[in-house]
Design a protein around this motif. Sequence first.
Motif, mmCIF file in Angstrom:
data_model
loop_
_atom_site.group_PDB
_atom_site.id
_atom_site.type_symbol
_atom_site.label_atom_id
_atom_site.label_comp_id
_atom_site.label_asym_id
_atom_site.label_seq_id
_atom_site.Cartn_x
_atom_site.Cartn_y
_atom_site.Cartn_z
ATOM 1 N N ILE A 24 0.801 -1.235 0.105
ATOM 2 C CA ILE A 24 0.095 0.030 -0.081
ATOM 3 C C ILE A 24 0.876 1.268 -0.002
ATOM 4 O O ILE A 24 0.400 2.283 -0.755
ATOM 5 N N ALA A 28 -9.164 2.848 4.735
ATOM 6 C CA ALA A 28 -8.391 3.426 5.596
ATOM 7 C C ALA A 28 -9.021 4.310 6.686
ATOM 8 O O ALA A 28 -8.314 4.436 7.753
ATOM 9 N N THR A 47 -3.928 0.046 6.989
ATOM 10 C CA THR A 47 -4.027 0.937 5.586
ATOM 11 C C THR A 47 -3.597 2.511 5.945
ATOM 12 O O THR A 47 -3.005 3.088 5.092
#
Length: 255
Positions: free
Chosen positions: A84, A119, A125
């Motif tokens: 990510i 997120a 995240t």
Amino acid sequence: MTIDLNSDLGEGFGAWDMGNDDAMLGLASSVNVACGFHAGDSDIMLKTARLAKERGVSIGAHPGYRDLHGFGRRPVPGLKSSEIETMVAYQIGALQAVASLAGHKVTHVKAHGALSNVACADDMTARAIAAAIKAVDPNLYFVVLPNTALVRAGEAAGLKLIYEVFADRAYEDDAQLVARSKPGSVLHDGDQIAQRVVRMVQDNAITAASGKIIPVKIDTVCIHGDTPGAVEIARKVRAGLESSGITVAPFSSRR
């Protein structure tokens, strides 16, 4: 009182257009440019950056999951934190390079679609996004939704936070967005949206679909560029703000 109006633009691909970017660039004070993963390409990014510079509009990177077919609105499970982080850093860097060709500068980062939704609730995240921003340029503003993991991650990374609310989206009682799969999640009445935005900015609070009032910090208001009638909505929102004595200006010019 001053507020920023932002919009997600540059979301076409090749010969295919989405929304009226030219008109929105005349109404927004900041725009978030798709970086090629959920939408956009290098030519569209350059055109958007050039138009934004001509009109004194700030630009930011709008990174999302690599999902052109789903427009970045589908979660991509199983990604590691490092994946990510790299994915977000890559997209920020792409826009920075293209913006340089236009003589413009990237000022902020705002996660797109499913990446942002995940997120908001998932600390891993959120931390990965914040880490990518800090590594690329710790002076970039991080656009976050109030009362989410994005705020915690941004604060922990020492980033400058910009708190965002949505003009055209409904809210749950916990200040999270109503899922797009639910009826009434996207708002369309320009007059009602304009009145709603003025109240949010004046009161520093959002009103949930249930009527609950939720106090939040507000630095910028988003109007989605792909919402049907987006230009008319943006026009009415801006007019409503200015007629209420609220100045519309990029947040990057006020800090």
